[in-house]
Design a protein around this motif. Structure first.
Motif, PDB file in Angstrom:
ATOM      1  N   ASP A  79      -5.597  -1.497 -17.231  1.00 49.80           N
ATOM      2  CA  ASP A  79      -5.851  -0.146 -16.750  1.00 49.80           C
ATOM      3  C   ASP A  79      -6.130  -0.145 -15.243  1.00 49.80           C
ATOM      4  N   VAL A  80      -6.982  -1.063 -14.786  1.00 51.13           N
ATOM      5  CA  VAL A  80      -7.325  -1.135 -13.360  1.00 51.13           C
ATOM      6  C   VAL A  80      -6.153  -1.694 -12.562  1.00 51.13           C
ATOM      7  N   ASN A  81      -5.422  -2.626 -13.136  1.00 53.52           N
ATOM      8  CA  ASN A  81      -4.294  -3.233 -12.419  1.00 53.52           C
ATOM      9  C   ASN A  81      -3.232  -2.195 -12.039  1.00 53.52           C
ATOM     10  N   TYR A  82      -3.078  -1.173 -12.882  1.00 51.05           N
ATOM     11  CA  TYR A  82      -2.093  -0.111 -12.617  1.00 51.05           C
ATOM     12  C   TYR A  82      -2.787   1.217 -12.308  1.00 51.05           C
ATOM     13  N   LEU A  83      -3.937   1.114 -11.676  1.00 51.85           N
ATOM     14  CA  LEU A  83      -4.725   2.284 -11.325  1.00 51.85           C
ATOM     15  C   LEU A  83      -3.974   3.288 -10.442  1.00 51.85           C
ATOM     16  N   PRO A  84      -3.143   2.857  -9.469  1.00 55.41           N
ATOM     17  CA  PRO A  84      -2.433   3.844  -8.627  1.00 55.41           C
ATOM     18  C   PRO A  84      -1.529   4.789  -9.397  1.00 55.41           C
ATOM     19  N   PHE A  85      -1.136   4.417 -10.621  1.00 51.71           N
ATOM     20  CA  PHE A  85      -0.189   5.230 -11.389  1.00 51.71           C
ATOM     21  C   PHE A  85      -0.858   5.975 -12.536  1.00 51.71           C
ATOM     22  N   LYS A  86      -2.184   5.924 -12.605  1.00 51.16           N
ATOM     23  CA  LYS A  86      -2.875   6.456 -13.774  1.00 51.16           C
ATOM     24  C   LYS A  86      -2.737   7.974 -13.898  1.00 51.16           C
ATOM     25  N   LYS A  87      -2.609   8.664 -12.775  1.00 50.66           N
ATOM     26  CA  LYS A  87      -2.476  10.119 -12.810  1.00 50.66           C
ATOM     27  C   LYS A  87      -1.067  10.569 -13.189  1.00 50.66           C
ATOM     28  N   TYR A  88      -0.153   9.631 -13.276  1.00 48.41           N
ATOM     29  CA  TYR A  88       1.246   9.954 -13.575  1.00 48.41           C
ATOM     30  C   TYR A  88       1.650   9.206 -14.849  1.00 48.41           C
ATOM     31  N   PRO A  89       1.543   9.848 -16.016  1.00 47.23           N
ATOM     32  CA  PRO A  89       1.751   9.175 -17.313  1.00 47.23           C
ATOM     33  C   PRO A  89       3.070   8.416 -17.414  1.00 47.23           C
ATOM     34  N   SER A  90       4.160   8.969 -16.881  1.00 45.75           N
ATOM     35  CA  SER A  90       5.456   8.291 -16.999  1.00 45.75           C
ATOM     36  C   SER A  90       5.468   6.980 -16.215  1.00 45.75           C
ATOM     37  N   LEU A  91       4.838   6.981 -15.041  1.00 44.27           N
ATOM     38  CA  LEU A  91       4.769   5.754 -14.246  1.00 44.27           C
ATOM     39  C   LEU A  91       3.802   4.758 -14.859  1.00 44.27           C
ATOM     40  N   PHE A  92       2.705   5.276 -15.424  1.00 44.97           N
ATOM     41  CA  PHE A  92       1.716   4.407 -16.077  1.00 44.97           C
ATOM     42  C   PHE A  92       2.350   3.698 -17.269  1.00 44.97           C
ATOM     43  N   ARG A  93       3.115   4.452 -18.050  1.00 43.38           N
ATOM     44  CA  ARG A  93       3.847   3.865 -19.187  1.00 43.38           C
ATOM     45  C   ARG A  93       4.840   2.811 -18.712  1.00 43.38           C
ATOM     46  N   LEU A 108       0.809  -1.205   0.000  1.00 48.05           N
ATOM     47  CA  LEU A 108       0.000   0.000   0.000  1.00 48.05           C
ATOM     48  C   LEU A 108       0.851   1.267   0.000  1.00 48.05           C
ATOM     49  N   LEU A 109       2.077   1.188   0.537  1.00 50.43           N
ATOM     50  CA  LEU A 109       2.952   2.350   0.588  1.00 50.43           C
ATOM     51  C   LEU A 109       3.704   2.582  -0.721  1.00 50.43           C
ATOM     52  N   ILE A 110       3.882   1.520  -1.512  1.00 54.34           N
ATOM     53  CA  ILE A 110       4.669   1.646  -2.749  1.00 54.34           C
ATOM     54  C   ILE A 110       4.061   2.659  -3.720  1.00 54.34           C
ATOM     55  N   PRO A 111       2.761   2.572  -4.044  1.00 54.38           N
ATOM     56  CA  PRO A 111       2.217   3.563  -4.975  1.00 54.38           C
ATOM     57  C   PRO A 111       2.379   4.998  -4.474  1.00 54.38           C
ATOM     58  N   GLY A 151       4.652   1.013 -15.962  1.00 54.39           N
ATOM     59  CA  GLY A 151       3.928  -0.159 -15.488  1.00 54.39           C
ATOM     60  C   GLY A 151       3.485  -1.064 -16.615  1.00 54.39           C
ATOM     61  N   TRP A 152       2.914  -0.473 -17.681  1.00 56.66           N
ATOM     62  CA  TRP A 152       2.485  -1.279 -18.821  1.00 56.66           C
ATOM     63  C   TRP A 152       3.668  -1.960 -19.502  1.00 56.66           C
ATOM     64  N   SER A 153       4.759  -1.217 -19.666  1.00 55.86           N
ATOM     65  CA  SER A 153       5.937  -1.776 -20.340  1.00 55.86           C
ATOM     66  C   SER A 153       6.508  -2.952 -19.542  1.00 55.86           C
ATOM     67  N   MET A 161      11.141  -0.641  -8.290  1.00 55.10           N
ATOM     68  CA  MET A 161       9.940  -0.599  -7.467  1.00 55.10           C
ATOM     69  C   MET A 161       8.723  -1.091  -8.230  1.00 55.10           C
ATOM     70  N   MET A 162       8.661  -0.819  -9.536  1.00 49.23           N
ATOM     71  CA  MET A 162       7.555  -1.309 -10.356  1.00 49.23           C
ATOM     72  C   MET A 162       7.619  -2.824 -10.488  1.00 49.23           C
ATOM     73  N   ILE A 163       8.825  -3.368 -10.594  1.00 50.14           N
ATOM     74  CA  ILE A 163       8.973  -4.827 -10.633  1.00 50.14           C
ATOM     75  C   ILE A 163       8.481  -5.439  -9.327  1.00 50.14           C
ATOM     76  N   PHE A 164       8.782  -4.778  -8.203  1.00 49.25           N
ATOM     77  CA  PHE A 164       8.289  -5.250  -6.914  1.00 49.25           C
ATOM     78  C   PHE A 164       6.758  -5.249  -6.889  1.00 49.25           C
ATOM     79  N   TYR A 165       6.152  -4.195  -7.435  1.00 51.22           N
ATOM     80  CA  TYR A 165       4.691  -4.115  -7.523  1.00 51.22           C
ATOM     81  C   TYR A 165       4.134  -5.268  -8.357  1.00 51.22           C
ATOM     82  N   ILE A 166       4.788  -5.556  -9.486  1.00 52.49           N
ATOM     83  CA  ILE A 166       4.327  -6.638 -10.364  1.00 52.49           C
ATOM     84  C   ILE A 166       4.471  -7.992  -9.679  1.00 52.49           C
ATOM     85  N   ILE A 167       5.577  -8.199  -8.972  1.00 52.01           N
ATOM     86  CA  ILE A 167       5.776  -9.455  -8.250  1.00 52.01           C
ATOM     87  C   ILE A 167       4.684  -9.649  -7.205  1.00 52.01           C
TER      88      ILE A 167
END
Length: 484
Positions: free
Chosen positions: A185-199, A15-18, A201-203, A35-41
């Protein structure tokens, strides 16, 4: 208490990572990626636990060829269920979707962390890698090389930040369904307001989830034909091959679009061994996941049902087969539902493609290890035809599995020619090449089973051969350029 504290700490950290990622956008790109890899794991762990919970609720017990069969089964099952749930909550207003997303993890965190759950969910994802406890030094070294090569082979990240532009980048031919994009889109919802992080996460999702699942599933399939030692060598040959990198450089979406074929073939081969009609639930949801990736897979359901019911379950009663189909109905209905709502994207404009064999030959010529695939394919065919002869009786490869493999590959080849040639592109050509290359080595290792030193020497030679043409320095250069 230990169980509760460990689980609660993991979920609290999640919960603290996003929050940390959103407020510290000036972090180094490498740190953000880590940190994004940690989120995916973490998400992969939740899919696994969800698949295990479904097993527990439906009392699903099955036979497995290796521990990796259970890993793949539970990951795909949990991922498909989570995709359904995310698509359901996406129909709500954006505020409610966000609230339910966070409420979901609070409820699951409390549920999984409760001490009594330790009696039901005692095993973690790592517990299913127990067969790696028995690796010798060569195999442990090779496993480290696989992990290292996998991480440094990360393709260049796109510079696009707009979601629609990202969709076109990963899926230029528009094969992926809208329901999959909703899941992402929902899986990476915490990063949706930040385009660089959203990109980012998808990558990372396309590479680490798409190709990670591909490698694990390929290993599980190889274990039906060759030994554990050679299966590990096959994965290293695959991940260290230059076509592996070139395919990603040409289209990063190939890590998802062209890797489903190995999951489809492994699932049908494993289904015949599972000896439980309740795995039909996974069977249907596995097909639903394929339709999310490419709607053209929906039409293959008819051939899949016929093959499984009449040919792949010999000795099973009609009652067993009907129960299997009954459990598969929810997933099959969802598959046709997704295909129906994406029917406008379906076309036959690119179904005929005569480059299959030239692409296969090109892959074989790009890596020296794959040259022995020219021997592996005829040997498997000979084993299938002359299995009763003295020489082929000594080859310990299940004839039934060879027959199933060839039938499924033939159906997939014909289907791709008539419906969608993209089903047999890229990584869908690469993994059969690896399998056929391992067959001569398996026969050789079986013939000199008493000569351990000789087998180790041959094993070392092939590791060196795979390393020499892996272009690791080029991959490392690309990685350093991205994070410099």
């Amino acid at each position: 208490m230990k169980f509760f504290l460990i689980r609660a700490f993991i979920y609290t950290s999640f919960l603290l990572i996003p929050t940390l990622l959103q407020t510290e956008l000036n972090l180094h790109p490498f740190t953000q990626s880590a940190m994004m890899i940690f989120y995916i794991i973490f998400m992969i762990g939740q899919w696994f636990l969800l698949g295990k919970e479904v097993d527990h609720r439906f009392n699903i017990f099955f036979l497995a060829n290796s521990s990796f069969d259970r890993v793949v089964y539970r990951l795909v099952l949990g991922m498909a269920v989570m995709a359904i749930y995310f698509n359901v909550i996406d129909y709500l207003p954006a505020k409610w979707t966000s609230n339910l997303f966070w409420l979901t993890w609070v409820v699951l965190g409390t549920f999984y962390s409760w001490p009594t759950r330790g009696k039901i969910i005692q095993e973690t994802v790592t517990a299913y890698f127990s067969e790696f406890k028995f690796l010798d030094r060569f195999e442990k070294t090779l496993l480290i090389l696989i992990i290292t090569t996998f991480f440094i082979s990360l393709p260049e990240l796109p510079s696009l930040t707009n979601p629609d532009a990202l969709k076109m980048f990963f899926d230029p031919l528009e094969k992926i369904s809208a329901q999959f994009w909703i899941f992402l889109d929902v899986n990476y919802l915490p990063f949706k307001k930040y385009p660089s992080l959203f990109r980012l996460g998808w990558s990372m999702h396309f590479y680490f989830v798409g190709l990670g699942m591909f490698l694990v599933t390929t290993y599980a399939l190889l274990r039906y034909f060759v030994s554990r030692r050679l299966s590990i060598l096959g994965i290293f040959a695959l991940v260290s091959s230059w076509p592996y990198t070139k395919l990603l450089a040409a289209n990063s979406g190939a890590s998802l679009l062209t890797t489903y074929s190995v999951l489809w073939i492994w699932s049908l081969i494993w289904l015949t061994r599972s000896s439980s009609y309740r795995v039909g639930l996974y069977w249907g949801l596995m097909f639903f996941w394929g339709v999310l990736i490419n709607h053209a897979w929906a039409w293959l359901a008819i051939f899949q049902l016929i093959l499984t019911y009449f040919f792949f379950l010999p000795g099973k009663t009609d009652w067993f087969k009907r129960q299997l189909l009954r459990y598969a109905i929810p997933g099959l209905l969802l598959s046709f539902f997704v295909a129906y709502f994406n029917r406008s994207a379906f076309n036959l404009s690119n179904v005929i493609d005569a480059n299959y064999f030239s692409a296969l030959i090109k892959i074989m010529n790009k890596k020296a290890f794959f040259s022995i695939a020219y021997l592996g394919l005829p040997l498997l065919i000979a084993k299938l035809i002359w299995s009763n002869r003295q020489f082929f009786r000594q080859i310990n490869i299940d004839t039934k599995r060879i027959q199933q493999l060839f039938i499924l590959l033939l159906i997939l080849f014909i289907y791709s020619l008539t419906i969608d040639s993209y089903l047999l592109k890229g990584f869908s050509i690469l993994w059969p090449t690896v399998l056929f290359s391992l067959v001569p080595l398996e026969i050789l290792f079986q013939s000199i089973s008493r000569l351990r030193s000789g087998r180790n020497m041959i094993y070392l030679i092939y590791i060196i051969i795979c390393l020499l043409d892996s272009h690791l320095e080029v991959r490392l250069k690309v990685l350093l350029r991205m994070f410099s």
